[in-house]
Design a protein around this motif. Structure first.
Motif, PDB file in Angstrom:
ATOM      1  N   GLY A 118      15.467 -26.960 -15.181  1.00  0.00           N
ATOM      2  CA  GLY A 118      16.254 -26.059 -15.281  1.00  0.00           C
ATOM      3  C   GLY A 118      15.582 -24.861 -14.633  1.00  0.00           C
ATOM      4  N   THR A 119      15.082 -24.906 -13.720  1.00  0.00           N
ATOM      5  CA  THR A 119      13.999 -24.000 -12.879  1.00  0.00           C
ATOM      6  C   THR A 119      14.947 -22.595 -12.488  1.00  0.00           C
ATOM      7  OG1 THR A 119      12.202 -23.254 -11.561  1.00  0.00           O
ATOM      8  CG2 THR A 119      13.971 -24.552 -10.599  1.00  0.00           C
ATOM      9  N   GLY A 120      16.033 -22.796 -11.887  1.00  0.00           N
ATOM     10  CA  GLY A 120      16.857 -21.742 -11.388  1.00  0.00           C
ATOM     11  C   GLY A 120      16.375 -21.222  -9.991  1.00  0.00           C
ATOM     12  N   SER A 121      16.066 -19.747 -10.572  1.00  0.00           N
ATOM     13  CA  SER A 121      15.235 -19.212  -9.284  1.00  0.00           C
ATOM     14  C   SER A 121      13.937 -19.229  -9.058  1.00  0.00           C
ATOM     15  CB  SER A 121      15.477 -17.623  -9.354  1.00  0.00           C
ATOM     16  OG  SER A 121      15.026 -16.962 -10.683  1.00  0.00           O
ATOM     17  N   GLY A 122      13.396 -19.955 -10.054  1.00  0.00           N
ATOM     18  CA  GLY A 122      11.959 -20.466 -10.008  1.00  0.00           C
ATOM     19  C   GLY A 122      10.906 -19.404 -10.616  1.00  0.00           C
ATOM     20  N   ILE A 123      11.412 -18.501 -11.567  1.00  0.00           N
ATOM     21  CA  ILE A 123      10.785 -17.638 -11.839  1.00  0.00           C
ATOM     22  C   ILE A 123       9.685 -18.067 -12.877  1.00  0.00           C
ATOM     23  CG2 ILE A 123      12.315 -15.741 -11.400  1.00  0.00           C
ATOM     24  CD1 ILE A 123      12.936 -15.689 -14.676  1.00  0.00           C
ATOM     25  N   SER A 148      17.020 -24.002  -3.479  1.00  0.00           N
ATOM     26  CA  SER A 148      16.823 -23.290  -2.414  1.00  0.00           C
ATOM     27  C   SER A 148      16.196 -21.883  -2.671  1.00  0.00           C
ATOM     28  CB  SER A 148      18.037 -23.304  -1.582  1.00  0.00           C
ATOM     29  OG  SER A 148      17.768 -22.598  -0.176  1.00  0.00           O
ATOM     30  N   ILE A 149      16.680 -21.465  -3.545  1.00  0.00           N
ATOM     31  CA  ILE A 149      16.405 -19.844  -3.775  1.00  0.00           C
ATOM     32  C   ILE A 149      14.800 -20.010  -4.533  1.00  0.00           C
ATOM     33  CG2 ILE A 149      16.571 -18.000  -5.467  1.00  0.00           C
ATOM     34  CD1 ILE A 149      19.679 -18.671  -5.014  1.00  0.00           C
ATOM     35  N   ALA A 154       9.115 -19.026  -3.882  1.00  0.00           N
ATOM     36  CA  ALA A 154       7.735 -19.718  -3.818  1.00  0.00           C
ATOM     37  C   ALA A 154       6.989 -19.000  -2.647  1.00  0.00           C
ATOM     38  CB  ALA A 154       7.870 -21.272  -3.670  1.00  0.00           C
ATOM     39  N   LYS A 155       7.635 -19.054  -1.303  1.00  0.00           N
ATOM     40  CA  LYS A 155       6.974 -18.487  -0.254  1.00  0.00           C
ATOM     41  C   LYS A 155       6.956 -17.149  -0.494  1.00  0.00           C
ATOM     42  CE  LYS A 155       9.639 -22.025   2.758  1.00  0.00           C
ATOM     43  NZ  LYS A 155      10.449 -22.542   3.571  1.00  0.00           N
ATOM     44  N   ARG A 156       7.830 -16.336  -0.935  1.00  0.00           N
ATOM     45  CA  ARG A 156       7.827 -14.934  -1.039  1.00  0.00           C
ATOM     46  C   ARG A 156       6.726 -14.548  -2.056  1.00  0.00           C
ATOM     47  NH1 ARG A 156      13.286 -11.557  -1.911  1.00  0.00           N
ATOM     48  NH2 ARG A 156      12.205  -9.316  -2.411  1.00  0.00           N
ATOM     49  N   CYS A 157       6.400 -15.265  -2.977  1.00  0.00           N
ATOM     50  CA  CYS A 157       5.413 -14.776  -4.273  1.00  0.00           C
ATOM     51  C   CYS A 157       4.046 -15.458  -4.305  1.00  0.00           C
ATOM     52  CB  CYS A 157       6.185 -14.924  -5.495  1.00  0.00           C
ATOM     53  SG  CYS A 157       7.941 -14.026  -5.587  1.00  0.00           S
ATOM     54  N   LEU A 158       4.109 -16.772  -3.412  1.00  0.00           N
ATOM     55  CA  LEU A 158       2.578 -17.349  -3.696  1.00  0.00           C
ATOM     56  C   LEU A 158       2.072 -16.905  -2.289  1.00  0.00           C
ATOM     57  CD1 LEU A 158       3.736 -20.435  -5.361  1.00  0.00           C
ATOM     58  CD2 LEU A 158       2.488 -18.664  -6.371  1.00  0.00           C
ATOM     59  N   PRO A 163      -1.389 -23.201  -4.075  1.00  0.00           N
ATOM     60  CA  PRO A 163      -0.157 -24.433  -4.259  1.00  0.00           C
ATOM     61  C   PRO A 163       1.092 -24.146  -4.685  1.00  0.00           C
ATOM     62  CG  PRO A 163      -1.952 -24.314  -6.247  1.00  0.00           C
ATOM     63  CD  PRO A 163      -2.502 -23.392  -5.075  1.00  0.00           C
ATOM     64  N   THR A 164       2.024 -24.684  -4.275  1.00  0.00           N
ATOM     65  CA  THR A 164       3.372 -24.249  -4.608  1.00  0.00           C
ATOM     66  C   THR A 164       3.926 -25.617  -5.485  1.00  0.00           C
ATOM     67  OG1 THR A 164       5.575 -23.991  -3.719  1.00  0.00           O
ATOM     68  CG2 THR A 164       4.356 -25.521  -2.793  1.00  0.00           C
TER      69      THR A 164
END
Length: 279
Positions: A118-123, A148-149, A154-158, A163-164
């Motif tokens: 249940g990652t949601g925005s991936g935070i 998708s968000i 991941a692209k924005r913060c890593l 690794p992603t």
């Protein structure tokens, strides 16, 4: 009459906006796509008709109760600024405690395999991946829009060299490959369906599927506790965020399933906020 309707410059807007000074500045930064330092040094900058219209529309949304994070499409959390839309929950400070607790466990080994359900925005998954690049991290969500968000974040913060997480569209364990994990984390929906809090603050604007799992509010928690045990390696751990009044209930389910060293931790307000245990 709205006094901002005849405003033509940055300085006039800052001085006469009916919105609070901090919100006015953030809305203006969003509309102009400029940072705070630029705003301070360009007070005489004129506003185009389009920019003025955008600001007024954003101001109206805010007055109607739309959360600022959804208007700005971003929210600061932990060590990053995240892309946020109404498809995902707005990050809350309490979840930072869950990340810190997971990192405590992850620090005990150089590498391992963790999944966030249940990652949601991936935070959570992305924050853990940034801190622990040697760990393999999977993250899942039922919502394709949320995934998708998360991928955008991941692209924005890593950094490109980092690794992603691996992303899965799944209803909890349904589409997750048969694999055991060193750690499992989740901030599942845990508010009861008829809880009056769902009508307050930002909650009416947030995705209800991410807030309430059913009549009692414990449906997702019970499912995750009961199904995660067999997906853990011996010595693996499960950490769950939950409601302030669900700590004792979670502890009982953890122990009934067979988890060891079951512990509930509190948030900064001193309220039970997360429970975990070892296989």
């Amino acid at each position: 009459m709205n006094p901002t309707l005849n405003i033509t410059s940055v300085e006039e807007l800052l001085n006469f906006s009916a919105t609070s000074p901090s919100d006015t500045r953030l809305l203006l930064q969003h509309v102009l796509q400029k940072n705070h330092a630029w705003i301070k040094t360009h007070l005489d900058a004129p506003l185009t008709t389009h920019q003025h219209h955008q600001f007024v529309q954003s101001q109206r949304q805010l007055a109607q109760g739309v959360p600022l994070a959804y208007i700005l499409e971003e929210k600061a959390f932990y060590k990053h600024l995240w892309h946020i839309t109404p498809d995902v929950l707005i990050p809350r400070p309490e979840t930072e405690h869950l990340i810190e607790w997971a990192l405590e466990r992850m620090h005990l080994t150089q590498n391992g395999h963790l999944i966030e359900l249940g990652t949601g925005s991936g935070i959570i998954a992305i924050s853990l991946q940034a801190e622990k690049p040697r760990w393999t991290i999977w993250a899942s969500d039922l919502s394709s829009a949320a995934l998708s968000i998360a991928q955008t974040n991941a692209k924005r913060c890593l950094a490109p060299s980092q690794p992603t997480p691996f992303w899965y569209q799944s209803n909890w364990w349904q589409n997750i490959p048969p694999q055991t994990f060193d750690g499992i984390v989740s901030n599942p929906p845990y508010i009861a369906q008829n809880d009056p809090h769902l009508l307050q603050g930002s909650l009416p604007h947030e995705p209800q599927i991410a807030l309430t799992p059913g009549p009692t509010g414990t449906e997702a928690l019970e499912h995750l506790i009961s199904t995660s045990f067999e997906r853990l390696k011996p010595g693996g751990w499960l950490l769950l965020e939950h409601g302030f009044d669900q700590g004792s209930w979670c502890q009982n389910i953890f122990k009934t399933i067979g988890f060891r060293q079951v512990e509930t931790r509190q948030d900064l307000a001193g309220l039970d906020r997360m429970t975990g245990g070892y296989r």
